[in-house]
Design a protein around this motif. Structure first.
Motif, PDB file in Angstrom:
ATOM      1  N   PHE A   1     -20.274  -3.075  -4.354  1.00  0.00           N
ATOM      2  CA  PHE A   1     -20.024  -2.745  -2.907  1.00  0.00           C
ATOM      3  C   PHE A   1     -18.966  -3.414  -2.580  1.00  0.00           C
ATOM      4  CE2 PHE A   1     -20.727  -3.561   1.379  1.00  0.00           C
ATOM      5  CZ  PHE A   1     -20.713  -2.249   2.098  1.00  0.00           C
ATOM      6  N   GLU A   2     -18.087  -2.667  -1.746  1.00  0.00           N
ATOM      7  CA  GLU A   2     -16.833  -3.215  -1.254  1.00  0.00           C
ATOM      8  C   GLU A   2     -16.760  -2.844   0.287  1.00  0.00           C
ATOM      9  OE1 GLU A   2     -11.913  -2.800  -1.601  1.00  0.00           O
ATOM     10  OE2 GLU A   2     -13.134  -2.512  -3.418  1.00  0.00           O
ATOM     11  N   ALA A   3     -16.998  -3.770   1.043  1.00  0.00           N
ATOM     12  CA  ALA A   3     -16.966  -3.194   2.620  1.00  0.00           C
ATOM     13  C   ALA A   3     -15.796  -2.819   3.132  1.00  0.00           C
ATOM     14  CB  ALA A   3     -17.329  -4.433   3.224  1.00  0.00           C
ATOM     15  N   CYS A   4     -15.826  -2.015   4.178  1.00  0.00           N
ATOM     16  CA  CYS A   4     -14.725  -1.310   4.675  1.00  0.00           C
ATOM     17  C   CYS A   4     -13.738  -2.251   5.307  1.00  0.00           C
ATOM     18  CB  CYS A   4     -14.776  -0.154   5.708  1.00  0.00           C
ATOM     19  SG  CYS A   4     -15.697   1.195   4.903  1.00  0.00           S
ATOM     20  N   GLU A   5     -12.721  -2.555   4.869  1.00  0.00           N
ATOM     21  CA  GLU A   5     -11.811  -3.399   5.475  1.00  0.00           C
ATOM     22  C   GLU A   5     -10.261  -3.138   5.255  1.00  0.00           C
ATOM     23  OE1 GLU A   5     -12.134  -7.383   4.022  1.00  0.00           O
ATOM     24  OE2 GLU A   5     -14.289  -7.419   4.462  1.00  0.00           O
ATOM     25  N   ARG A   6      -9.295  -3.493   6.351  1.00  0.00           N
ATOM     26  CA  ARG A   6      -8.004  -2.994   6.193  1.00  0.00           C
ATOM     27  C   ARG A   6      -7.204  -4.224   5.262  1.00  0.00           C
ATOM     28  NH1 ARG A   6      -6.461   1.632   7.687  1.00  0.00           N
ATOM     29  NH2 ARG A   6      -7.736   2.580   9.099  1.00  0.00           N
ATOM     30  N   ASN A   7      -6.392  -3.532   4.231  1.00  0.00           N
ATOM     31  CA  ASN A   7      -5.665  -4.631   3.614  1.00  0.00           C
ATOM     32  C   ASN A   7      -4.616  -5.224   4.500  1.00  0.00           C
ATOM     33  OD1 ASN A   7      -3.954  -5.864   1.885  1.00  0.00           O
ATOM     34  ND2 ASN A   7      -4.413  -4.233   0.199  1.00  0.00           N
ATOM     35  N   PRO A   8      -4.264  -6.379   4.834  1.00  0.00           N
ATOM     36  CA  PRO A   8      -3.493  -6.941   5.691  1.00  0.00           C
ATOM     37  C   PRO A   8      -2.101  -7.127   5.153  1.00  0.00           C
ATOM     38  CG  PRO A   8      -4.914  -8.838   4.663  1.00  0.00           C
ATOM     39  CD  PRO A   8      -5.298  -7.441   4.158  1.00  0.00           C
TER      40      PRO A   8
ATOM     41  N   LEU B   1      -7.143   1.550   4.355  1.00  0.00           N
ATOM     42  CA  LEU B   1      -8.630   1.179   4.273  1.00  0.00           C
ATOM     43  C   LEU B   1      -9.141   1.444   3.185  1.00  0.00           C
ATOM     44  CD1 LEU B   1     -11.166   0.708   6.315  1.00  0.00           C
ATOM     45  CD2 LEU B   1     -11.225   3.145   6.229  1.00  0.00           C
ATOM     46  N   THR B   2     -10.057   0.736   2.657  1.00  0.00           N
ATOM     47  CA  THR B   2     -10.534   0.790   1.172  1.00  0.00           C
ATOM     48  C   THR B   2     -12.073   0.379   1.412  1.00  0.00           C
ATOM     49  OG1 THR B   2      -8.856   0.268  -0.168  1.00  0.00           O
ATOM     50  CG2 THR B   2     -10.867   0.456  -1.180  1.00  0.00           C
TER      51      THR B   2
ATOM     52  N   ARG C   1     -20.637   7.205  -7.021  1.00  0.00           N
ATOM     53  CA  ARG C   1     -19.763   6.298  -6.426  1.00  0.00           C
ATOM     54  C   ARG C   1     -19.224   7.331  -5.292  1.00  0.00           C
ATOM     55  NH1 ARG C   1     -15.483   3.309  -9.042  1.00  0.00           N
ATOM     56  NH2 ARG C   1     -16.710   3.286 -10.869  1.00  0.00           N
ATOM     57  N   ILE C   2     -19.009   6.444  -4.188  1.00  0.00           N
ATOM     58  CA  ILE C   2     -18.617   6.767  -3.003  1.00  0.00           C
ATOM     59  C   ILE C   2     -17.335   5.804  -2.526  1.00  0.00           C
ATOM     60  CG2 ILE C   2     -18.998   7.391  -0.471  1.00  0.00           C
ATOM     61  CD1 ILE C   2     -21.994   7.645  -1.336  1.00  0.00           C
ATOM     62  N   SER C   3     -16.350   6.565  -2.503  1.00  0.00           N
ATOM     63  CA  SER C   3     -15.120   5.469  -1.919  1.00  0.00           C
ATOM     64  C   SER C   3     -14.556   6.233  -0.697  1.00  0.00           C
ATOM     65  CB  SER C   3     -14.190   5.339  -3.053  1.00  0.00           C
ATOM     66  OG  SER C   3     -13.697   6.496  -3.566  1.00  0.00           O
ATOM     67  N   ILE C   4     -13.920   5.422   0.182  1.00  0.00           N
ATOM     68  CA  ILE C   4     -13.147   6.228   1.414  1.00  0.00           C
ATOM     69  C   ILE C   4     -11.912   5.350   1.403  1.00  0.00           C
ATOM     70  CG2 ILE C   4     -13.098   6.239   3.804  1.00  0.00           C
ATOM     71  CD1 ILE C   4     -16.288   6.173   3.778  1.00  0.00           C
ATOM     72  N   THR C   5     -10.567   5.984   1.582  1.00  0.00           N
ATOM     73  CA  THR C   5      -9.258   5.260   1.707  1.00  0.00           C
ATOM     74  C   THR C   5      -8.602   6.062   2.602  1.00  0.00           C
ATOM     75  OG1 THR C   5      -8.600   6.668  -0.162  1.00  0.00           O
ATOM     76  CG2 THR C   5      -9.345   4.572  -0.657  1.00  0.00           C
ATOM     77  N   ASP C   6      -7.724   5.388   3.320  1.00  0.00           N
ATOM     78  CA  ASP C   6      -6.302   5.997   3.933  1.00  0.00           C
ATOM     79  C   ASP C   6      -5.191   4.937   3.719  1.00  0.00           C
ATOM     80  OD1 ASP C   6      -6.401   3.923   5.716  1.00  0.00           O
ATOM     81  OD2 ASP C   6      -7.498   4.893   7.166  1.00  0.00           O
ATOM     82  N   TYR C   7      -4.243   5.477   4.305  1.00  0.00           N
ATOM     83  CA  TYR C   7      -2.982   4.687   4.021  1.00  0.00           C
ATOM     84  C   TYR C   7      -2.344   4.087   5.123  1.00  0.00           C
ATOM     85  CZ  TYR C   7      -3.391   7.354  -0.190  1.00  0.00           C
ATOM     86  OH  TYR C   7      -3.825   7.818  -1.426  1.00  0.00           O
TER      87      TYR C   7
ATOM     88  N   ASP D   1      -2.098   4.497  11.268  1.00  0.00           N
ATOM     89  CA  ASP D   1      -1.529   5.628  11.842  1.00  0.00           C
ATOM     90  C   ASP D   1      -1.360   6.926  11.056  1.00  0.00           C
ATOM     91  OD1 ASP D   1      -0.678   4.005  13.808  1.00  0.00           O
ATOM     92  OD2 ASP D   1       1.130   3.395  12.844  1.00  0.00           O
ATOM     93  N   ASP D   2      -2.309   6.747  10.001  1.00  0.00           N
ATOM     94  CA  ASP D   2      -2.107   7.945   8.920  1.00  0.00           C
ATOM     95  C   ASP D   2      -3.520   8.839   9.589  1.00  0.00           C
ATOM     96  OD1 ASP D   2      -2.023   9.593   6.810  1.00  0.00           O
ATOM     97  OD2 ASP D   2      -3.304   8.484   5.585  1.00  0.00           O
ATOM     98  N   ASP D   3      -3.078  10.165   9.764  1.00  0.00           N
ATOM     99  CA  ASP D   3      -4.437  11.150  10.095  1.00  0.00           C
ATOM    100  C   ASP D   3      -5.287  11.554   8.863  1.00  0.00           C
ATOM    101  OD1 ASP D   3      -3.483  10.914  12.520  1.00  0.00           O
ATOM    102  OD2 ASP D   3      -2.253  12.543  12.521  1.00  0.00           O
ATOM    103  N   THR D   4      -4.966  10.861   7.695  1.00  0.00           N
ATOM    104  CA  THR D   4      -5.523  11.364   6.350  1.00  0.00           C
ATOM    105  C   THR D   4      -6.484  10.503   6.200  1.00  0.00           C
ATOM    106  OG1 THR D   4      -3.919  12.928   5.946  1.00  0.00           O
ATOM    107  CG2 THR D   4      -5.490  12.603   4.068  1.00  0.00           C
ATOM    108  N   ASN D   5      -7.746  11.008   5.670  1.00  0.00           N
ATOM    109  CA  ASN D   5      -8.633   9.811   5.198  1.00  0.00           C
ATOM    110  C   ASN D   5      -9.266  10.645   3.725  1.00  0.00           C
ATOM    111  OD1 ASN D   5      -9.174   7.808   7.041  1.00  0.00           O
ATOM    112  ND2 ASN D   5     -10.246   9.413   8.137  1.00  0.00           N
TER     113      ASN D   5
END
Length: 60
Positions: free
Chosen positions: A8-15, A22-23, A36-42, A45-49
């Motif tokens: 498990f990797e908690a949802c955190e923004r990479n500083p 977000l990963t 396996r479930i994963s969520i990322t964005d860039y 300000d990114d509108d895409t997840n």
């Protein structure tokens, strides 16, 4: 039955500079199926997840 987490990797923004995405990740087993479930964005300000769900059963 629910997901039995194996990793498990908690949802955190990479500083890090220029990499504030977000990963999140959860890996486990549901009724004998590997999930396996994963969520990322860039960045904030990114509108895409991107949501990825991978389900498979090894050995069958």
């Amino acid at each position: 039955m629910g997901l039995i987490p194996q990793e498990f990797e908690a949802c955190e923004r990479n500083p890090r500079l220029n990499a504030g995405g977000l990963t999140c990740r959860g890996i486990g087993v549901i009724d004998g199926w590997n999930v396996r479930i994963s969520i990322t964005d860039y960045g904030q300000d990114d509108d895409t997840n991107i949501v990825q769900i991978v389900v498979n059963r090894y050995g069958h």
